[in-house]
Design a protein around this motif. Structure first.
Motif, PDB file in Angstrom:
ATOM      1  N   ASP A 135       0.828  -1.201   0.000  1.00  0.00           N
ATOM      2  CA  ASP A 135       0.000   0.000   0.000  1.00  0.00           C
ATOM      3  C   ASP A 135       0.872   1.264   0.000  1.00  0.00           C
ATOM      4  N   ARG A 136       1.971   1.226   0.773  1.00  0.00           N
ATOM      5  CA  ARG A 136       2.859   2.395   0.812  1.00  0.00           C
ATOM      6  C   ARG A 136       3.369   2.742  -0.587  1.00  0.00           C
ATOM      7  N   TRP A 137       3.694   1.720  -1.402  1.00  0.00           N
ATOM      8  CA  TRP A 137       4.231   1.989  -2.728  1.00  0.00           C
ATOM      9  C   TRP A 137       3.135   2.273  -3.746  1.00  0.00           C
ATOM     10  N   ILE A 138       1.933   1.802  -3.485  1.00  0.00           N
ATOM     11  CA  ILE A 138       0.804   2.295  -4.277  1.00  0.00           C
ATOM     12  C   ILE A 138       0.659   3.795  -4.046  1.00  0.00           C
ATOM     13  N   GLY A 139       0.921   4.218  -2.809  1.00  0.00           N
ATOM     14  CA  GLY A 139       0.895   5.638  -2.511  1.00  0.00           C
ATOM     15  C   GLY A 139       1.900   6.426  -3.339  1.00  0.00           C
ATOM     16  N   HIS A 140       3.048   5.832  -3.615  1.00  0.00           N
ATOM     17  CA  HIS A 140       4.039   6.492  -4.478  1.00  0.00           C
ATOM     18  C   HIS A 140       3.442   6.751  -5.862  1.00  0.00           C
ATOM     19  N   LEU A 141       2.710   5.773  -6.385  1.00  0.00           N
ATOM     20  CA  LEU A 141       2.060   5.937  -7.680  1.00  0.00           C
ATOM     21  C   LEU A 141       0.998   7.033  -7.609  1.00  0.00           C
ATOM     22  N   LEU A 142       0.187   7.030  -6.552  1.00  0.00           N
ATOM     23  CA  LEU A 142      -0.871   8.036  -6.426  1.00  0.00           C
ATOM     24  C   LEU A 142      -0.270   9.433  -6.285  1.00  0.00           C
ATOM     25  N   ASP A 143       0.852   9.543  -5.588  1.00  0.00           N
ATOM     26  CA  ASP A 143       1.535  10.836  -5.489  1.00  0.00           C
ATOM     27  C   ASP A 143       1.963  11.335  -6.864  1.00  0.00           C
ATOM     28  N   ALA A 144       2.447  10.408  -7.696  1.00  0.00           N
ATOM     29  CA  ALA A 144       2.834  10.794  -9.054  1.00  0.00           C
ATOM     30  C   ALA A 144       1.620  11.276  -9.842  1.00  0.00           C
ATOM     31  N   MET A 145       0.487  10.629  -9.652  1.00  0.00           N
ATOM     32  CA  MET A 145      -0.725  11.059 -10.339  1.00  0.00           C
ATOM     33  C   MET A 145      -1.154  12.437  -9.858  1.00  0.00           C
ATOM     34  N   ASP A 146      -0.939  12.708  -8.566  1.00  0.00           N
ATOM     35  CA  ASP A 146      -1.227  14.053  -8.043  1.00  0.00           C
ATOM     36  C   ASP A 146      -0.383  15.098  -8.767  1.00  0.00           C
ATOM     37  N   SER A 147       0.931  14.851  -8.806  1.00  0.00           N
ATOM     38  CA  SER A 147       1.840  15.847  -9.375  1.00  0.00           C
ATOM     39  C   SER A 147       1.630  16.033 -10.871  1.00  0.00           C
ATOM     40  N   LEU A 148       1.172  14.979 -11.542  1.00  0.00           N
ATOM     41  CA  LEU A 148       0.937  15.051 -12.982  1.00  0.00           C
ATOM     42  C   LEU A 148      -0.480  15.509 -13.321  1.00  0.00           C
ATOM     43  N   ARG A 149      -1.300  15.745 -12.292  1.00  0.00           N
ATOM     44  CA  ARG A 149      -2.675  16.217 -12.466  1.00  0.00           C
ATOM     45  C   ARG A 149      -3.463  15.276 -13.395  1.00  0.00           C
ATOM     46  N   LEU A 150      -3.419  13.999 -13.060  1.00  0.00           N
ATOM     47  CA  LEU A 150      -4.062  12.980 -13.892  1.00  0.00           C
ATOM     48  C   LEU A 150      -5.496  12.675 -13.476  1.00  0.00           C
ATOM     49  N   TRP A 151      -5.898  13.112 -12.308  1.00  0.00           N
ATOM     50  CA  TRP A 151      -7.178  12.664 -11.781  1.00  0.00           C
ATOM     51  C   TRP A 151      -8.371  13.156 -12.595  1.00  0.00           C
ATOM     52  N   ASP A 152      -8.235  14.273 -13.306  1.00  0.00           N
ATOM     53  CA  ASP A 152      -9.368  14.829 -14.035  1.00  0.00           C
ATOM     54  C   ASP A 152      -9.612  14.157 -15.379  1.00  0.00           C
ATOM     55  N   ASP A 153      -8.649  13.355 -15.859  1.00  0.00           N
ATOM     56  CA  ASP A 153      -8.843  12.715 -17.160  1.00  0.00           C
ATOM     57  C   ASP A 153      -8.433  11.244 -17.154  1.00  0.00           C
ATOM     58  N   THR A 154      -8.392  10.641 -15.964  1.00  0.00           N
ATOM     59  CA  THR A 154      -7.943   9.254 -15.868  1.00  0.00           C
ATOM     60  C   THR A 154      -8.869   8.439 -14.980  1.00  0.00           C
ATOM     61  N   ILE A 155      -9.308   7.305 -15.495  1.00  0.00           N
ATOM     62  CA  ILE A 155     -10.063   6.331 -14.708  1.00  0.00           C
ATOM     63  C   ILE A 155      -9.063   5.394 -14.048  1.00  0.00           C
ATOM     64  N   VAL A 156      -9.187   5.216 -12.749  1.00  0.00           N
ATOM     65  CA  VAL A 156      -8.300   4.319 -12.007  1.00  0.00           C
ATOM     66  C   VAL A 156      -9.128   3.170 -11.461  1.00  0.00           C
ATOM     67  N   MET A 157      -8.654   1.961 -11.703  1.00  0.00           N
ATOM     68  CA  MET A 157      -9.329   0.764 -11.207  1.00  0.00           C
ATOM     69  C   MET A 157      -8.354  -0.037 -10.351  1.00  0.00           C
ATOM     70  N   PHE A 158      -8.793  -0.406  -9.157  1.00  0.00           N
ATOM     71  CA  PHE A 158      -8.003  -1.273  -8.276  1.00  0.00           C
ATOM     72  C   PHE A 158      -8.707  -2.615  -8.175  1.00  0.00           C
ATOM     73  N   VAL A 159      -7.972  -3.691  -8.544  1.00  0.00           N
ATOM     74  CA  VAL A 159      -8.566  -5.027  -8.536  1.00  0.00           C
ATOM     75  C   VAL A 159      -7.588  -6.010  -7.899  1.00  0.00           C
ATOM     76  N   THR A 160      -8.130  -7.107  -7.383  1.00  0.00           N
ATOM     77  CA  THR A 160      -7.294  -8.167  -6.824  1.00  0.00           C
ATOM     78  C   THR A 160      -7.793  -9.513  -7.335  1.00  0.00           C
ATOM     79  N   ASP A 161      -6.970 -10.554  -7.152  1.00  0.00           N
ATOM     80  CA  ASP A 161      -7.327 -11.852  -7.732  1.00  0.00           C
ATOM     81  C   ASP A 161      -7.897 -12.834  -6.723  1.00  0.00           C
TER      82      ASP A 161
END
Length: 475
Positions: A270-296
């Motif tokens: 989860d901590r490293w998923i946070g690294h990815l989400l931080d990158a999405m914050d800095s790149l301002r991706l939330w307004d034009d990107t659908i994010v899906m979290f899934v598990t098996d």
């Protein structure tokens, strides 16, 4: 403007952790909780065909993996059980469809099963990165003198032949000096870098696949210590599968430490998923990107006296999946209780992206978010090996689907009065078994089932045997 899509797929991640409000809600998953708070959580999503590869093939195609019906060659593959094969050539993969419709496609993953010879899960991805070294990935073969099996096993002088999976993993893990060296960190750091490099290349589709927290449960130790601190003389049994069926060998402290290793691994991922989400914050991706979290699938934490998972134990801690969708236009913090399965993820994502779906087994469930009563499903059917479970509002029925006496040996649980599925009430509920059989037959054909699978000439040949070491000692 076409939206981007980022899918985060994580292995062996129970659905009742963190902010889910479930049994393991104390496990810290702040970044998954963020997605949950900003999106829609499908709280009754169950796998249709387990485990790792069958689930992912269904995610990639929208076609049920169960029943195991494809005679796809997989000579040399191990595991090679039900559903462990490549995407059939006649099925279009998600990345292929999106590529053909104008998306830049990419894969970053350490789930090594996807990259084995014969598997070909890279179809449709214009770029893909394979992070090596998970579990039995034959990444390194030595030096054996550089690993310490005894730190993780009860024997004083364990051998690679006794613990081949552990030995392979420890060989792969040699040389780590910081948590950035763990595969999960590499996966999400690489994915974040890909986003930085391709922000201007919209629309894009990025599939991120983390094998952790699958066994071996080996997080940086401070993460496990947060749940149950280590003590002098207390070993870290990072591969509890070696104790399956023999749990009395573990003391109470050892059992709690094994749990802590898994919980800590979850928090680490989860901590490293946070690294990815931080990158999405800095790149301002939330307004034009659908994010899906899934598990098996999940895993057992001594819920019924064991660690791990298997096809004979199709309980929710193994078969219930996480499925969260964060859409730029909302809704936010919604829980949808409609029955869903992982074959629904394919058509739902494509329809959200505005791409027509021609053939698949699942349903677009996004319209159901506003009214779960309009869901297409009234139950879930989950297959794993020779076993199947039919799960509905009131009853869960577990059967060996290939046995002639499948009805006589079925287990029935009353979920209203026994939600933990402890008391088998099959004897008084033959009608419920008959109903479950009909539901299985709707998706799999007449029971007992017969599967059409490729027959290997020999057992899958992998480095697990460490046969070269045994031969050297015999000479």
């Amino acid at each position: 403007m076409k939206p981007n899509a980022v899918v985060i797929c994580v292995d062996t991640f129970r659905a009742d952790m963190g902010g889910s409000g479930g049994k393991l809600s104390f496990v810290k998953t702040p970044n998954i909780d963020r997605l949950r708070d900003e999106g829609v959580s499908f709280t009754r999503c169950f796998g249709e065909g387990e485990p790792t590869i069958p689930v992912r093939r269904c995610l990639f195609t929208g076609r049920r993996s169960f029943p195991w019906r494809h005679n796809i060659p997989n000579e040399g593959l191990q595991p090679h059980g039900g559903g462990w094969h490549a995407i059939p050539p006649e099925h279009d993969a998600l990345a292929e469809i999106l590529h053909d419709n104008g998306w830049l496609t990419a894969l970053v993953a350490d789930t090594y099963h996807m990259f084995k010879p014969t598997m070909n899960f890279t179809r449709g991805f214009l770029s893909w990165q394979f992070i090596r070294g998970q579990e039995n990935d034959p990444y390194r073969s030595g030096p054996l003198s550089g690993i310490d099996l005894s730190a993780h096993t009860p024997e004083d002088n364990p051998t690679p032949q006794q613990h081949p999976t552990l030995a392979q993993y420890l060989l792969n893990a040699q040389g780590r000096t910081s948590e950035e060296d763990w595969q999960a960190a590499q996966v999400f750091r690489s994915a974040a870098s890909w986003l930085e490099q391709n922000r201007a290349n919209s629309p894009f589709f990025l599939w991120i696949d983390s094998f952790s927290p699958h066994e071996l449960w080996d997080p940086p130790r401070q993460y496990a210590d947060a749940y149950f601190p280590s003590k002098p003389g207390l070993k870290d049994y990072i591969y509890p599968g070696s104790f399956r069926g023999n749990m009395e060998r573990l003391t109470d402290d050892e059992q709690e430490r094994v749990k802590a290793l898994y919980f800590g691994f979850v928090t680490f991922v989860d901590r490293w998923i946070g690294h990815l989400l931080d990158a999405m914050d800095s790149l301002r991706l939330w307004d034009d990107t659908i994010v899906m979290f899934v598990t098996d699938h999940g895993t057992e934490m001594l819920d019924k006296g064991r660690f791990g998972k298997s096809g004979a134990r199709l309980y929710p801690y193994n078969t219930r999946l996480n499925w969260i969708v964060r859409h730029p236009d909302g809704p936010r913090g919604v829980e949808c209780g409609a029955w869903t399965q992982n074959d629904d993820m394919f058509p739902t994502l494509l329809n959200l992206l505005g791409v027509s779906v021609e053939e698949c087994d699942g349903y677009d469930v996004w319209p159901v978010v506003s009214d779960p009563s309009k869901g297409q499903r009234k139950h879930a059917v989950t297959g794993w090996g020779n076993n199947v479970c039919v799960r509905g509002e009131r009853w869960a029925v577990h059967m060996n689907a290939t046995a002639d006496n499948y009805a006589d040996t079925a287990r029935v649980y009353d979920l209203e009065n026994d939600p933990d599925e402890n008391e088998n009430v099959a004897g008084a509920n033959s009608f419920i078994i008959q109903q479950a059989v009909k539901r299985v037959e709707q998706v799999a054909g007449p029971m007992p089932l017969q599967f059409n699978q490729f027959k290997q000439r020999a057992r899958g040949r992998t480095m697990r045997s460490f046969v070269h070491v045994r031969n050297q000692k015999d000479e």
